[in-house]
Design a protein around this motif. Sequence first.
Motif, short mmCIF file in Angstrom:
data_model
loop_
_atom_site.label_atom_id
_atom_site.label_comp_id
_atom_site.label_asym_id
_atom_site.label_seq_id
_atom_site.Cartn_x
_atom_site.Cartn_y
_atom_site.Cartn_z
N MET B 1 0.57 -1.29 -0.04
CA MET B 1 0.02 0.04 -0.12
C MET B 1 0.70 1.23 -0.03
O MET B 1 1.83 1.24 0.66
CB MET B 1 -0.84 -0.09 1.31
CG MET B 1 -1.94 0.88 1.18
SD MET B 1 -3.22 0.42 -0.29
CE MET B 1 -3.64 1.88 -0.48
N ILE B 2 0.54 2.22 -0.83
CA ILE B 2 1.18 3.29 -0.65
C ILE B 2 0.80 4.19 0.33
O ILE B 2 -0.33 4.57 0.80
CB ILE B 2 0.84 4.27 -2.10
CG1 ILE B 2 1.00 3.32 -3.36
CG2 ILE B 2 1.69 5.53 -2.38
CD1 ILE B 2 -0.14 3.54 -4.13
N ASN B 3 1.85 4.47 1.49
CA ASN B 3 1.42 5.44 2.32
C ASN B 3 1.35 6.96 2.31
O ASN B 3 1.75 7.34 1.25
CB ASN B 3 2.41 5.07 3.73
CG ASN B 3 3.92 5.32 3.41
OD1 ASN B 3 4.09 6.48 2.72
ND2 ASN B 3 4.71 4.51 3.73
N ALA B 4 0.73 7.81 3.06
CA ALA B 4 0.30 8.99 2.83
C ALA B 4 1.77 10.01 2.42
O ALA B 4 1.50 10.70 1.75
CB ALA B 4 -0.16 9.60 4.30
N THR B 5 2.87 9.56 2.98
CA THR B 5 4.09 10.34 2.74
C THR B 5 4.27 10.27 1.53
O THR B 5 4.94 11.23 0.68
CB THR B 5 5.05 10.01 3.77
OG1 THR B 5 5.25 8.72 4.02
CG2 THR B 5 4.93 10.93 5.08
N ASN B 6 4.05 8.95 0.84
CA ASN B 6 4.59 8.80 -0.36
C ASN B 6 3.41 9.09 -1.50
O ASN B 6 3.82 9.35 -2.48
CB ASN B 6 4.77 7.07 -0.62
CG ASN B 6 6.38 6.89 -0.01
OD1 ASN B 6 7.01 7.79 -0.05
ND2 ASN B 6 6.51 5.78 0.27
N GLN B 7 2.44 9.45 -1.04
CA GLN B 7 1.50 9.72 -2.02
C GLN B 7 1.63 10.72 -3.01
O GLN B 7 1.48 10.94 -3.94
CB GLN B 7 0.18 10.08 -0.96
CG GLN B 7 -1.17 10.11 -2.02
CD GLN B 7 -1.64 8.80 -2.42
OE1 GLN B 7 -1.64 7.58 -1.95
NE2 GLN B 7 -1.87 8.72 -4.08
N ASP B 8 2.26 11.74 -2.08
CA ASP B 8 2.44 13.15 -3.17
C ASP B 8 3.67 12.73 -4.12
O ASP B 8 3.38 13.11 -5.17
CB ASP B 8 3.24 14.09 -2.08
CG ASP B 8 3.01 15.55 -2.50
OD1 ASP B 8 1.62 15.56 -3.02
OD2 ASP B 8 3.52 16.35 -2.28
N ARG B 9 4.43 11.95 -3.68
CA ARG B 9 5.52 11.64 -4.65
C ARG B 9 4.89 10.79 -5.99
O ARG B 9 5.23 11.10 -6.99
CB ARG B 9 6.67 10.85 -4.12
CG ARG B 9 7.93 10.37 -5.09
CD ARG B 9 9.00 9.78 -4.43
NE ARG B 9 9.81 9.27 -5.45
CZ ARG B 9 9.52 7.94 -5.89
NH1 ARG B 9 8.83 7.01 -5.36
NH2 ARG B 9 10.40 7.74 -6.98
N TYR B 10 3.99 9.94 -5.60
CA TYR B 10 3.33 8.97 -6.43
C TYR B 10 2.45 9.80 -7.52
O TYR B 10 2.48 9.71 -8.70
CB TYR B 10 2.39 8.02 -5.61
CG TYR B 10 1.50 7.38 -6.49
CD1 TYR B 10 2.05 6.13 -7.07
CD2 TYR B 10 0.33 7.48 -6.76
CE1 TYR B 10 1.39 5.31 -7.89
CE2 TYR B 10 -0.69 6.69 -7.73
CZ TYR B 10 -0.13 5.66 -8.15
OH TYR B 10 -0.89 4.97 -8.97
N ASN B 11 1.82 10.92 -6.87
CA ASN B 11 1.03 11.57 -7.78
C ASN B 11 1.89 12.33 -8.80
O ASN B 11 1.43 12.55 -10.04
CB ASN B 11 0.13 12.66 -6.99
CG ASN B 11 -0.94 11.84 -6.10
OD1 ASN B 11 -1.56 10.75 -6.72
ND2 ASN B 11 -1.68 12.42 -5.11
#
Lengths: 337, 426
Positions: B1-11
């Motif tokens: 699962m992509i955690n919240a801190t990485n979500q930004d980078r993912y987007n």
Amino acid sequence: MKKIKIIQYINNSNVSRFRTIIQIAFFVLFVYGGYFFINIGQNLPTFACPYNPGSSGTCYLISAQHNLHITWEQLVSFRGLGFITGLGSFVLFFIIFNKAWCGYACPLGTIQDWITRLRKLTLTRFSHYDEVSFKRLSKVKYVFLVLLILIPLGMSNSFFGLPEISDDMGAPFCQICPGRTILPLFSGDTSQLFIDFTTKTTMVMSSLGILFMALFFVGSFFKKRFFCFFCPMSALQYLFSKIGVLRLVKDGSKCTRCGNCSRVCDVGITAIADDITSKNIVKDDCMMCFKCVEACPEKGALDVKVFNFKIFSSTEEGFFKRYGQGDSLTSKKKKDD
Amino acid sequence: MINATNQDRYNRLKKTSTIHYNMEVNQVLSEIMDDFPDKISGMEYFYNKFKPLEIGESLYPKDKKLIASMCIHVPIEIIHALDATAVRICSGAYSADTAGSDFLPAKTCPMVKSTLGALYLDMLPGNAIPDLVINPTTCDQKKKMGEMGDEIDKEFYVLEVPPSKDSEEARQYWQRTIKKLVKKLEKCTGNRLTRGKLKKSIKTIAQAQSEYRRFMRLRKEAPVIFGKDALLIANAYFFDDITCWTQNLAILNDELEERIENNLMVIKSRTPRILLTGSPSIFPNMRTPILIEKLGGIVVYEEFCSSSRMLSDTVAVDEWFLYDMVPAIADRYLKPSTCPNFTPNDDRIRKILLAMDDYKVDGVVYQTFTGCQLYDMEARKIGKALEEAGYPVLNVELDYNPKDSGQLTTRLEAFLESIKDNKRNT
Ligand code: SF4
Ligand code: SF4
Ligand code: SF4
């Protein structure tokens, strides 16, 4: 143009349906033809069983067993000639249709196909066997063939000083043949369904006859053409199959080894798909039904020939007509490929 | 699962990758559509299938489960019969390659990297969001990639493909694999496989194949269409509705027939006729075929799992009940396959040799992706067989980075020139 159309029509046709009809015709001919005074001959390469009052001919196996019920001296004299001419006429009959006698004409084969239909109607699946051991077991047909030659000879001669075999053996294969027990039933004759208690030999042989009849029905219900695997007629035919006029030939370079042909084959011949070097691809269990040709999508990989003349070939278009229900291969403007 | 801190980078990654993807798509599409003089109107439908990606809703029926597959060994007849959508997700996008590289060793094959990247970023055709990804064990890299499901939040299902296809044991094993797959898919879709539906789906796909074979027959007959277009057609089959695809191919085929009648060929008669094989060209990675055809050759046959190998082989059923249909489907996906993961794989050599003859091929271009071991290893044997039969072969290695086309261009040019010379002299 006309010729191409005809070829295309034939290659697109449903041979299995045609076969079903021919099988019925031959069944009527061999099982009831006698009532119409038809007599086709003494040495037929198929089970036209003379125990059946309606039979229009005589199966070669019974003729052969009679012809061989002679002493060594007779065998090399003019009576031996009977055997030679018998065999000769058997071969002549045989080579015309080759093993298609099995696929199209043999009443026992036809009955087995009907039993398969019955199975499908009851939604019963066929059984699986360990194919390798089953194939090995099916070599028994050659044992039957050798025995049905040796036993009659052994009734008139002594082998290696052993006593002669009892004449009660009669035509030994006929005694155990399901043709003798089953085919007369179609003429309403149940007289073959009995166990003969006269002597020990007759008792054993007639019991075996009943047993084989039961095996015939049960076996062919669960496995297509079960009896054919053990049929000595098929073994004898195969010896002459190479000189058959009707031929099944393969062009290995066009074959993708997709296995369509072997998976629709009622007798499970794998070489038809896997063998890419042989030209003549008729194997001993093959009954030349040509279902394999129908199921092959590669143009010219499998051909049915009379001498060297192609009469039915595998084609893309034919395949999709039969298996894809689609006629999308033939567009508005027909292309002959 | 992509955690919240990485979500930004993912987007951010998803956004840039999508922009790059769209640039890539537009670039390749315009090359395919505009750089060639031929205009075949039947191709419009297929070109339109490769529109740039717009981030947003999935274009597939919402009430159906979506089953993604990663190779031609996944029996789509079964997926369709269970009322699910089948999408093949093998990716050819360089823009997804980078995202995939985060999870995989640097020397991994670009197709595997790109596919994983596209899955991770949800950059699949038509914004597909797979409910299940079927991952056949047809090469080590794909096998290991299938273990990364947790990291990218996708469910993978391992489809066990035997390493050899000739033995009866392999066949039995594969038939059991397929039976197991049926169970899994029934569970996933909540539907039961029925006789009627499976029969229908077998026939639907047979019709697609029959139309594709007609297409190939027309190509055999005359050079009426370029290989780049043929590849696009096959690629559209990855994700298109099969009935629509078949109908549109039929329209195209009719047009091609007409063109043959009117003698409208896309090339001159002296043009070198090329057979393309090896690691599969998948849109937008169309560099090799486009280059060949821009440099004055024509690809007349592709022996790729993204084209002919996917669409040629047929299902033959003896008894139209589930007990025979399912094994028949299994057989079709095993026995005729010329995938290099099988050993031995002489069928591939035989298939190519037959095509050389059938399609009057002048030379072979054998493409290997950097890191694709299986195709690389087979190149030698196939090259040898072809050379023995008197055909020239060019081995090229490439990855998905479109920038380093320079050397490829030079080599293809020289190869085509030498064939032209030969043709002139005979
Ligand atoms: S193998 Fe024997 S029983 Fe079977 S069809 Fe042939 S002759 Fe008849
Ligand atoms: S069906 Fe035709 S192509 Fe397939 S294995 Fe048999 S002969 Fe070969
Ligand atoms: S090999 Fe062909 S012709 Fe012979 S029995 Fe099998 S399907 Fe029939």
